[in-house]
Scaffold this motif. Structure first.
Motif, mmCIF file in Angstrom:
data_model
loop_
_atom_site.group_PDB
_atom_site.id
_atom_site.type_symbol
_atom_site.label_atom_id
_atom_site.label_comp_id
_atom_site.label_asym_id
_atom_site.label_seq_id
_atom_site.Cartn_x
_atom_site.Cartn_y
_atom_site.Cartn_z
ATOM 1 N N MET A 53 -2.625 -7.320 4.537
ATOM 2 C CA MET A 53 -2.764 -6.949 5.933
ATOM 3 C C MET A 53 -3.953 -6.025 6.132
ATOM 4 S SD MET A 53 -0.582 -8.616 7.694
ATOM 5 C CE MET A 53 -1.257 -7.861 9.136
ATOM 6 N N GLY A 54 -5.132 -6.563 5.849
ATOM 7 C CA GLY A 54 -6.343 -5.802 6.111
ATOM 8 C C GLY A 54 -6.770 -4.893 4.989
ATOM 9 N N ASN A 55 -6.037 -4.888 3.901
ATOM 10 C CA ASN A 55 -6.388 -4.013 2.782
ATOM 11 C C ASN A 55 -7.453 -4.667 1.901
ATOM 12 O OD1 ASN A 55 -4.550 -1.854 3.232
ATOM 13 N ND2 ASN A 55 -2.905 -3.173 2.521
ATOM 14 N N PRO A 56 -8.224 -3.850 1.188
ATOM 15 C CA PRO A 56 -9.147 -4.416 0.205
ATOM 16 C C PRO A 56 -8.362 -5.200 -0.848
ATOM 17 C CG PRO A 56 -9.617 -2.089 0.592
ATOM 18 C CD PRO A 56 -8.320 -2.397 1.292
ATOM 19 N N LEU A 57 -8.960 -6.269 -1.394
ATOM 20 C CA LEU A 57 -8.272 -7.108 -2.376
ATOM 21 C C LEU A 57 -7.751 -6.336 -3.590
ATOM 22 C CD1 LEU A 57 -10.175 -10.500 -2.323
ATOM 23 C CD2 LEU A 57 -7.758 -10.115 -1.914
ATOM 24 N N PRO A 58 -8.500 -5.376 -4.126
ATOM 25 C CA PRO A 58 -7.937 -4.631 -5.259
ATOM 26 C C PRO A 58 -6.634 -3.895 -4.908
ATOM 27 C CG PRO A 58 -10.304 -4.312 -5.177
ATOM 28 C CD PRO A 58 -9.911 -5.028 -3.904
ATOM 29 N N VAL A 59 -6.509 -3.452 -3.667
ATOM 30 C CA VAL A 59 -5.276 -2.787 -3.228
ATOM 31 C C VAL A 59 -4.137 -3.807 -3.216
ATOM 32 C CG1 VAL A 59 -4.127 -1.636 -1.294
ATOM 33 C CG2 VAL A 59 -6.465 -0.981 -1.930
ATOM 34 N N SER A 60 -4.402 -4.994 -2.664
ATOM 35 C CA SER A 60 -3.371 -6.040 -2.638
ATOM 36 C C SER A 60 -2.984 -6.458 -4.051
ATOM 37 C CB SER A 60 -3.871 -7.256 -1.860
ATOM 38 O OG SER A 60 -4.106 -6.898 -0.511
ATOM 39 N N ALA A 61 -3.979 -6.569 -4.934
ATOM 40 C CA ALA A 61 -3.698 -6.930 -6.324
ATOM 41 C C ALA A 61 -2.826 -5.867 -6.986
ATOM 42 C CB ALA A 61 -4.997 -7.118 -7.099
ATOM 43 N N GLN A 62 -3.095 -4.605 -6.701
ATOM 44 C CA GLN A 62 -2.305 -3.521 -7.280
ATOM 45 C C GLN A 62 -0.864 -3.564 -6.782
ATOM 46 O OE1 GLN A 62 -3.365 -1.166 -9.748
ATOM 47 N NE2 GLN A 62 -1.140 -1.063 -9.845
ATOM 48 N N VAL A 63 -0.679 -3.889 -5.508
ATOM 49 C CA VAL A 63 0.674 -4.019 -4.954
ATOM 50 C C VAL A 63 1.437 -5.105 -5.713
ATOM 51 C CG1 VAL A 63 1.997 -4.748 -2.917
ATOM 52 C CG2 VAL A 63 0.127 -3.108 -2.670
ATOM 53 N N LEU A 64 0.788 -6.241 -5.938
ATOM 54 C CA LEU A 64 1.439 -7.327 -6.674
ATOM 55 C C LEU A 64 1.757 -6.910 -8.105
ATOM 56 C CD1 LEU A 64 -0.612 -10.357 -5.340
ATOM 57 C CD2 LEU A 64 1.774 -9.819 -4.841
ATOM 58 N N ARG A 65 0.827 -6.217 -8.727
ATOM 59 C CA ARG A 65 1.052 -5.734 -10.097
ATOM 60 C C ARG A 65 2.222 -4.757 -10.141
ATOM 61 N NH1 ARG A 65 -0.872 -5.692 -15.116
ATOM 62 N NH2 ARG A 65 -1.047 -3.724 -16.209
ATOM 63 N N ASP A 66 2.264 -3.848 -9.165
ATOM 64 C CA ASP A 66 3.359 -2.872 -9.091
ATOM 65 C C ASP A 66 4.710 -3.543 -8.866
ATOM 66 O OD1 ASP A 66 1.454 -0.882 -9.402
ATOM 67 O OD2 ASP A 66 1.479 -0.283 -7.276
ATOM 68 N N ARG A 67 4.681 -4.734 -8.291
ATOM 69 C CA ARG A 67 5.924 -5.467 -8.009
ATOM 70 C C ARG A 67 6.260 -6.482 -9.089
ATOM 71 N NH1 ARG A 67 6.012 -5.742 -1.485
ATOM 72 N NH2 ARG A 67 6.029 -3.497 -1.254
ATOM 73 N N GLY A 68 5.549 -6.398 -10.225
ATOM 74 C CA GLY A 68 5.967 -7.193 -11.366
ATOM 75 C C GLY A 68 5.039 -8.278 -11.847
ATOM 76 N N VAL A 69 3.911 -8.510 -11.203
ATOM 77 C CA VAL A 69 2.978 -9.526 -11.683
ATOM 78 C C VAL A 69 2.275 -8.953 -12.917
ATOM 79 C CG1 VAL A 69 0.919 -10.900 -11.160
ATOM 80 C CG2 VAL A 69 2.665 -10.527 -9.388
ATOM 81 N N ASP A 70 2.532 -9.554 -14.058
ATOM 82 C CA ASP A 70 2.052 -9.027 -15.338
ATOM 83 C C ASP A 70 0.714 -9.664 -15.728
ATOM 84 O OD1 ASP A 70 1.998 -7.546 -17.660
ATOM 85 O OD2 ASP A 70 3.272 -8.947 -18.777
ATOM 86 N N LEU A 71 -0.314 -9.347 -14.930
ATOM 87 C CA LEU A 71 -1.670 -9.821 -15.186
ATOM 88 C C LEU A 71 -2.644 -8.680 -14.924
ATOM 89 C CD1 LEU A 71 -1.609 -13.231 -13.244
ATOM 90 C CD2 LEU A 71 -1.695 -12.949 -15.734
ATOM 91 N N PRO A 72 -3.819 -8.727 -15.525
ATOM 92 C CA PRO A 72 -4.844 -7.729 -15.186
ATOM 93 C C PRO A 72 -5.225 -7.848 -13.705
ATOM 94 C CG PRO A 72 -5.439 -8.920 -17.190
ATOM 95 C CD PRO A 72 -4.254 -9.622 -16.592
ATOM 96 N N LEU A 73 -5.635 -6.741 -13.104
ATOM 97 C CA LEU A 73 -5.978 -6.729 -11.686
ATOM 98 C C LEU A 73 -7.058 -7.757 -11.346
ATOM 99 C CD1 LEU A 73 -5.877 -2.917 -10.863
ATOM 100 C CD2 LEU A 73 -4.214 -4.670 -10.240
ATOM 101 N N ASP A 74 -8.067 -7.901 -12.217
ATOM 102 C CA ASP A 74 -9.136 -8.873 -11.949
ATOM 103 C C ASP A 74 -8.589 -10.298 -11.909
ATOM 104 O OD1 ASP A 74 -11.016 -6.886 -11.775
ATOM 105 O OD2 ASP A 74 -11.824 -7.196 -13.799
#
Length: 180
Positions: free
Chosen positions: A1-22
């Motif tokens: 929702m308007g956030n930079p992609l690294p922020v969205s990637a971090q949210v997904l990582r924090d919610r259990g996506v076990d991949l590097p941010l890149d």
């Protein structure tokens, strides 16, 4: 929702996506770019207002925190709509920082205070409003909190180039009242 992609990637990582941010960012870019190339998910009221604005000869800028690859997929559907495109991979500080809007105004060659920005996310509204642009927050999926001199609407239905000109001149439209 308007956030930079690294922020969205971090949210997904924090919610259990076990991949590097890149890797998460690359996946998001590829998946969404392919989907947009197949079908642009227009908000019809925004599309009509953009078409009217372009037809009136008013230069427009696209300010998005999506990366160039994703923006290019969208721009393929409206190749002549935007005189300037500022993407998340072109700025050092993403929304809600005003850098992207200030960059767009500079590249358009106009004073930011003469610009009208239309946004539908809290980060985007914060970015546009902080830049000094006259800002219209459209409440689509998430609440838009009131701010001084911020226009807030449920949709752009019925908006015209004349309405944008009035907002550019200082008119504030608040269809949401006390609603957040």
């Amino acid at each position: 929702m308007g956030n930079p992609l690294p922020v969205s990637a971090q949210v997904l990582r924090d919610r259990g996506v076990d991949l590097p941010l890149d890797d998460i960012t690359a996946f998001l870019l590829a998946r969404v770019s392919d989907a947009v190339r197949a079908h642009v998910p227009w908000q019809e009221d925004a599309k009509r207002l953009l078409e009217a604005t372009v037809a009136a000869g008013i230069p427009c800028a696209l300010v998005t925190m999506s990366y160039t690859r994703l923006a290019d997929a969208f721009l393929a559907a409206v190749p002549d709509a935007f005189a300037v495109v500022v993407t998340g991979d072109r700025v050092a500080r993403g929304k809600p920082d005003p850098e992207a809007y200030l960059t767009a105004a500079r590249e358009l060659g106009v004073d930011i205070t003469r610009c009208v920005a239309v946004e539908d996310s809290p980060a985007g509204v914060g970015s546009a409003w902080s830049s000094g642009a006259k800002t219209v927050g459209v409440r689509r999926l998430v609440p838009i909190e009131p701010r001084a001199d911020l226009s807030r609407v449920r949709s752009l239905e019925g908006w015209s180039v004349k309405t944008l000109s009035e907002v550019a001149g200082g008119r504030v439209v608040d269809d949401l009242g006390d609603e957040i």
